[in-house]
Design a protein around this motif. Structure first.
Motif, PDB file in Angstrom:
ATOM      1  N   ASP A 410      37.759  39.821  30.047  1.00  0.00           N
ATOM      2  CA  ASP A 410      37.901  40.819  31.104  1.00  0.00           C
ATOM      3  C   ASP A 410      39.018  40.382  32.053  1.00  0.00           C
ATOM      4  OD1 ASP A 410      35.429  42.133  30.112  1.00  0.00           O
ATOM      5  OD2 ASP A 410      34.478  40.313  30.883  1.00  0.00           O
ATOM      6  N   ALA A 411      39.290  41.198  33.071  1.00  0.00           N
ATOM      7  CA  ALA A 411      40.401  40.901  33.980  1.00  0.00           C
ATOM      8  C   ALA A 411      40.018  41.220  35.421  1.00  0.00           C
ATOM      9  CB  ALA A 411      41.646  41.691  33.584  1.00  0.00           C
ATOM     10  N   LEU A 412      40.519  40.403  36.331  1.00  0.00           N
ATOM     11  CA  LEU A 412      40.313  40.557  37.768  1.00  0.00           C
ATOM     12  C   LEU A 412      41.677  40.650  38.424  1.00  0.00           C
ATOM     13  CD1 LEU A 412      38.418  40.295  40.339  1.00  0.00           C
ATOM     14  CD2 LEU A 412      38.845  37.818  40.177  1.00  0.00           C
ATOM     15  N   VAL A 413      41.863  41.634  39.316  1.00  0.00           N
ATOM     16  CA  VAL A 413      43.150  41.835  39.977  1.00  0.00           C
ATOM     17  C   VAL A 413      42.929  41.958  41.485  1.00  0.00           C
ATOM     18  CG1 VAL A 413      45.156  43.360  40.232  1.00  0.00           C
ATOM     19  CG2 VAL A 413      44.173  42.971  37.962  1.00  0.00           C
ATOM     20  N   ASN A 414      43.761  41.252  42.257  1.00  0.00           N
ATOM     21  CA  ASN A 414      43.764  41.416  43.707  1.00  0.00           C
ATOM     22  C   ASN A 414      44.974  42.256  44.078  1.00  0.00           C
ATOM     23  OD1 ASN A 414      42.858  41.146  46.301  1.00  0.00           O
ATOM     24  ND2 ASN A 414      43.242  38.953  46.484  1.00  0.00           N
ATOM     25  N   ASN A 415      44.735  43.411  44.698  1.00  0.00           N
ATOM     26  CA  ASN A 415      45.785  44.355  45.074  1.00  0.00           C
ATOM     27  C   ASN A 415      46.091  44.270  46.562  1.00  0.00           C
ATOM     28  OD1 ASN A 415      46.051  45.868  42.486  1.00  0.00           O
ATOM     29  ND2 ASN A 415      43.900  46.368  42.895  1.00  0.00           N
ATOM     30  N   GLN A 416      47.351  44.417  46.910  1.00  0.00           N
ATOM     31  CA  GLN A 416      47.719  44.425  48.320  1.00  0.00           C
ATOM     32  C   GLN A 416      47.247  45.721  48.984  1.00  0.00           C
ATOM     33  OE1 GLN A 416      51.862  43.668  49.129  1.00  0.00           O
ATOM     34  NE2 GLN A 416      51.559  41.471  48.952  1.00  0.00           N
ATOM     35  N   ASN A 417      46.614  45.547  50.162  1.00  0.00           N
ATOM     36  CA  ASN A 417      46.180  46.691  50.980  1.00  0.00           C
ATOM     37  C   ASN A 417      45.364  47.692  50.166  1.00  0.00           C
ATOM     38  OD1 ASN A 417      47.598  45.706  53.315  1.00  0.00           O
ATOM     39  ND2 ASN A 417      49.481  46.375  52.317  1.00  0.00           N
ATOM     40  N   GLY A 418      44.504  47.162  49.318  1.00  0.00           N
ATOM     41  CA  GLY A 418      43.648  48.011  48.503  1.00  0.00           C
ATOM     42  C   GLY A 418      42.500  47.204  47.925  1.00  0.00           C
ATOM     43  N   PRO A 419      41.517  47.877  47.346  1.00  0.00           N
ATOM     44  CA  PRO A 419      40.356  47.187  46.789  1.00  0.00           C
ATOM     45  C   PRO A 419      40.739  46.307  45.598  1.00  0.00           C
ATOM     46  CG  PRO A 419      39.920  49.540  47.067  1.00  0.00           C
ATOM     47  CD  PRO A 419      41.400  49.347  47.247  1.00  0.00           C
ATOM     48  N   ALA A 420      40.051  45.168  45.464  1.00  0.00           N
ATOM     49  CA  ALA A 420      40.179  44.358  44.263  1.00  0.00           C
ATOM     50  C   ALA A 420      39.591  45.134  43.086  1.00  0.00           C
ATOM     51  CB  ALA A 420      39.446  43.030  44.438  1.00  0.00           C
TER      52      ALA A 420
END
Length: 541
Positions: A410-420
């Motif tokens: 699976d994959a986890l992403v941290n987005n700028q100024n938005g939900p992970a």
């Protein structure tokens, strides 16, 4: 999960707002289920002007597909500064994942109190409290460069930027926007040797200060197969670095000679993230580096002997990237066919896109490339297959790991100024797989750098225990192999960092094994049957 990252942007366009933030998969309580750490940044004004900063977040995996926020009372629930990156490693060999967090002006080392969910700030006592340059640290990685059984630490630095030296920049239409990186000088990086009771800065002694670069990603790898860990660094519009390990505590920068400093045509690249894998079953780990829009992402094929060749165009990875600005990247065999595929997290740094690439936008979708097994990759563009990967965001950090233990990464992403975002891999191919968690005894406790050679169905694959990759992030360290239709695993050969070897034979697929140095298989971790799969290879959970 209910986490939203913020850069603190208020229209002042401070340069540090461009690049955060990372994320991590880790198993902090050793229950066999991957937990999650998400880096927060918050207000970007000078610290003296910040009164209320949101915290980073630690989520416990409940083992049923859900997570619980356990940040409160963990020791991580305080102002840790403007957060950038995260590295995970058991620096004291007590069997529990510790955390190293890079934040502007001050880094932090947190000791895991034996899986209780409590973390103690040991930055000062462990010798890591001194601020280097202006304190603009980005990615970091643990690795045992001298094979003494203790994890050392490499920390990338970007530039001697401060609020006082920040510049005002505008686009071609005269609109305020973030400056280009060339405005700011590159910086030297730091290498810390783990002495057991503390870390010692050996950067100058080791030769690391002989080169400067706007460092954004770092990974340990044995580039030339000599049994010693070298260090590769992706730099932003400064030549990449390949620190060759001389075996005597010193390093020599060899990126140009090795063929990984520039593009095939000799151009400077805006290196952002790093992915490593034996993508072509050559028995050697190759390097992938993510880049700016208008530049090709770069795949450096490992030719043996410490030499690499840029095969970005030949592999099919160059042209599909041109409209995108890539940061986090990882190889992952998403369909378990035995060939590492590639996941890329995209998002621009310029509000109005790239003036030189008309298709470029600020928010961008992720990219997933399938490995055809012949040295070439094909981008998956079918919206039905991409699912929520096709939703544009300003992505930065990326980590991969099997959070639900169903045998699919699976994959986890941290987005700028938005939900992970947490993407569940919903591959329904029915192919087999196997996974290994390493425990070192003479080698470092994590077993970082242990090399696996697996033979199943007559096909040989290799992989090493990960020590740094992606961008500002830390992926699951467990070694995963897709097995395709193979129903038996003939043998697995493990070479540990100190040179010891273990041989495993006739293993059953679709299992997660614990292997201990010198003892072979010593246990199993939980797995979940995955017979009920939807059609898409990746969907948001």
């Amino acid at each position: 999960m209910n986490f939203t990252h913020t850069t603190g942007a208020t229209g002042k366009f401070y340069y540090i707002e461009n690049l955060p933030a990372g994320c991590a998969f880790l198993d902090y309580d050793n229950d066999g289920w991957l937990d999650i750490f998400l880096v927060q940044s918050g207000p970007s004004d000078p610290p003296s002007q910040v009164k209320d900063r949101p915290h980073c977040a630690l989520y416990h995996n409940n083992g049923d597909g859900s997570f619980t926020d356990v940040t409160a009372g963990s020791g991580l629930d305080r102002d840790l500064g403007y957060g950038y990156g995260i590295a995970v490693g058991d620096y004291d060999n007590d069997g529990y994942d510790d955390l190293f967090l890079t934040t502007y002006g001050h880094n932090f080392l947190f000791h895991n109190e034996k899986g209780t969910g409590k973390f103690t700030d040991v930055t000062g006592p462990m010798g890591l409290g001194k601020v280097h340059s202006a304190g603009y640290a980005t990615s970091a990685a643990f690795g045992d460069y001298d094979n003494d059984g203790r994890l050392d630490l490499y920390v990338c630095y970007y530039a001697p930027w401060t609020w006082q030296t920040d510049k005002t920049c505008r686009d071609r239409q005269g609109r305020r926007d973030y400056c280009a990186p060339q405005i700011y000088d590159p910086d030297t990086h730091r290498l810390y040797h783990n002495e057991g009771s503390r870390f010692v800065d050996v950067s100058e002694k080791a030769g690391i200060t002989k080169a400067k670069g706007r460092g954004l990603a770092v990974a340990f790898l044995d580039a030339d197969g000599d049994g010693r860990q070298d260090i590769f660094v992706a730099n932003d519009l400064t030549p990449n670095m390949l620190w060759h390990n001389n075996g005597n505590g010193t390093f020599t920068e060899t990126a140009s000679q090795a063929g990984v400093a520039f593009s095939e045509g000799g151009a400077l690249m805006a290196g952002m993230g790093i992915a490593l894998a034996d993508y072509d079953h050559s028995g050697r780990e190759s390097l992938f580096v993510s880049n700016f829009s208008g530049m090709p992402n770069t795949l450096y094929k490992n030719l043996d002997g410490g030499l690499f060749r840029d095969v970005s165009v030949l592999s099919g990875l160059a042209l599909p990237h041109i409209p995108f600005l890539a940061f986090g990247c990882e190889f992952l065999d998403y369909d378990a066919d035995g060939w590492p595929d590639l996941f890329i997290a995209n998002g621009h740094v310029r509000i109005y896109g790239d003036p030189n690439v008309t298709e470029a936008t600020y928010k961008e979708r992720k990219q997933l490339f399938h490995n055809a097994g012949n040295g070439a990759f094909t981008e998956i563009t079918d919206p039905a297959q991409l699912g929520d990967l096709g939703v544009p965001t300003v992505a930065r950090g990326l980590a991969v790991g099997d959070y639900d233990n169903d045998g699919r990464l699976d994959a986890l992403v941290n987005n700028q100024n938005g939900p992970a975002q947490l993407f569940r891999n919903a591959d329904r191919s029915g192919r087999h797989w196997v996974r290994f968690k390493t425990i070192g005894t003479k080698s470092n406790r994590d077993g970082l750098h242990a090399r696996f050679t697996l033979t199943a169905g007559g096909v040989k694959q290799t992989a090493t225990v990960r020590a740094g990759s992606s961008y500002l992030s830390a992926s699951d360290r467990r070694v995963y192999f897709g097995l395709g239709t193979a129903t038996t695993i003939e043998k697995v050969e493990i070479v540990w960092p100190n040179g010891g070897r273990d041989l495993l034979q006739n293993l059953t697929p679709n299992a997660s094994y614990i292997v201990t140095e010198g003892r072979g298989v010593t246990g199993r971790q939980p797995t979940v049957e995955s017979h009920a799969r939807s059609a898409a290879p990746a969907q948001a959970q």
